[in-house]
Design a protein around this motif. Structure first.
Motif, PDB file in Angstrom:
ATOM      1  N   THR A  78       0.857  -1.179   0.289  1.00  0.00           N
ATOM      2  CA  THR A  78       0.121   0.245   0.108  1.00  0.00           C
ATOM      3  C   THR A  78       1.321   1.358  -0.169  1.00  0.00           C
ATOM      4  O   THR A  78       2.553   1.355   0.352  1.00  0.00           O
ATOM      5  CB  THR A  78      -0.544   0.419   1.234  1.00  0.00           C
ATOM      6  OG1 THR A  78       0.044   0.085   2.009  1.00  0.00           O
ATOM      7  CG2 THR A  78      -1.869  -1.002   1.784  1.00  0.00           C
ATOM      8  N   PRO A  79       0.362   2.686  -0.576  1.00  0.00           N
ATOM      9  CA  PRO A  79       1.058   3.778  -0.168  1.00  0.00           C
ATOM     10  C   PRO A  79       1.753   3.924   1.236  1.00  0.00           C
ATOM     11  O   PRO A  79       3.167   4.165   1.105  1.00  0.00           O
ATOM     12  CB  PRO A  79       0.265   4.760  -0.440  1.00  0.00           C
ATOM     13  CG  PRO A  79      -1.193   4.362  -1.688  1.00  0.00           C
ATOM     14  CD  PRO A  79      -1.008   3.130  -1.321  1.00  0.00           C
ATOM     15  N   ASP A  80       0.715   3.519   2.695  1.00  0.00           N
ATOM     16  CA  ASP A  80       1.476   3.582   3.172  1.00  0.00           C
ATOM     17  C   ASP A  80       2.905   2.799   3.397  1.00  0.00           C
ATOM     18  O   ASP A  80       3.652   2.955   4.160  1.00  0.00           O
ATOM     19  CB  ASP A  80       0.172   3.295   4.217  1.00  0.00           C
ATOM     20  CG  ASP A  80      -0.992   3.987   4.244  1.00  0.00           C
ATOM     21  OD1 ASP A  80      -0.643   5.658   3.739  1.00  0.00           O
ATOM     22  OD2 ASP A  80      -1.657   3.931   5.294  1.00  0.00           O
ATOM     23  N   MET A  81       2.772   1.526   3.009  1.00  0.00           N
ATOM     24  CA  MET A  81       3.620   0.735   3.132  1.00  0.00           C
ATOM     25  C   MET A  81       4.972   1.009   2.711  1.00  0.00           C
ATOM     26  O   MET A  81       5.972   1.045   3.468  1.00  0.00           O
ATOM     27  CB  MET A  81       3.293  -1.007   3.470  1.00  0.00           C
ATOM     28  CG  MET A  81       2.056  -0.779   3.849  1.00  0.00           C
ATOM     29  SD  MET A  81       1.618  -2.952   2.750  1.00  0.00           S
ATOM     30  CE  MET A  81       0.260  -3.653   4.421  1.00  0.00           C
ATOM     31  N   GLU A  82       4.999   1.609   1.638  1.00  0.00           N
ATOM     32  CA  GLU A  82       5.974   2.347   0.895  1.00  0.00           C
ATOM     33  C   GLU A  82       6.569   3.168   0.851  1.00  0.00           C
ATOM     34  O   GLU A  82       7.367   3.065   1.136  1.00  0.00           O
ATOM     35  CB  GLU A  82       5.835   2.169  -0.601  1.00  0.00           C
ATOM     36  CG  GLU A  82       5.141   0.973  -1.437  1.00  0.00           C
ATOM     37  CD  GLU A  82       4.103   1.565  -2.817  1.00  0.00           C
ATOM     38  OE1 GLU A  82       4.252   2.110  -2.883  1.00  0.00           O
ATOM     39  OE2 GLU A  82       4.391   0.673  -3.954  1.00  0.00           O
ATOM     40  N   GLY A  83       6.236   4.146   2.135  1.00  0.00           N
ATOM     41  CA  GLY A  83       6.065   6.059   2.429  1.00  0.00           C
ATOM     42  C   GLY A  83       6.768   4.514   3.624  1.00  0.00           C
ATOM     43  O   GLY A  83       8.108   5.685   3.939  1.00  0.00           O
TER      44      GLY A  83
END
Length: 167
Positions: A78-83
């Motif tokens: 997810t974008p949160d995980m990538e961040g």
């Protein structure tokens, strides 16, 4: 139709059986088609880096042999995980190596593929990837009560919306 009796959303009874079972269990959601024999052309195994998620690989191999289908090992970022990964200095591309390694470790008679999916909603990513021709073989963390409400259940969402029974 022998599966018709199982065509219900993942109920508290279904969840209890999955939690208590020490064997793979086939779950048929309300959107599932009637037959495993005539349908899926690939086996999709979502993994999340946990040992528990990787336990689904052996049953997936058996389902793939039964269906004469390839196994696709997928993970979702997810974008949160990538961040978060970038903030800790972790290259998100490491996920590709993770699923590639799992695919390489499957028996030689299994056609194994892998993919890293990028979506905000994990269950939606899995369902979209499985599409019309993929049966999902996945494990459940077995959360209940407040933990289930707070964290949700990807497995339950996939079972509820999958086109094929989930194992």
């Amino acid at each position: 139709d022998p599966l018709e009796a199982l065509r219900t959303p993942l109920s508290s009874i279904g969840e209890s059986i999955v939690r208590a079972s020490h064997r793979p269990t086939v779950l048929v959601g309300p959107n599932a088609m009637a037959s495993l024999v005539t349908g899926p052309r690939r086996v999709v195994v979502p993994v999340d880096g946990s040992e528990l998620s990787e336990r689904a690989l052996l049953p997936a191999v058996e389902v793939a042999r039964w269906l004469a289908a390839p196994v696709w090992i997928v993970t979702v970022l997810t974008p949160d995980m990538e961040g978060a990964a970038a903030g800790m200095g972790i290259d998100p591309a490491a996920e590709t190596g993770y699923v590639r390694r799992l695919a390489a470790e499957l028996p030689e008679d299994i056609d194994a593929e892998f993919e890293v999916l990028h979506r905000r909603d994990i269950a939606e990513a899995i369902l979209e990837f499985a599409g019309e021709d993929g049966v999902c073989v996945m494990s459940s963390h077995g959360r209940s009560g407040v933990a289930r409400l707070a964290l949700g259940s990807v497995t339950a969402q996939v079972v509820r919306h999958a086109r094929w029974p989930a194992v």
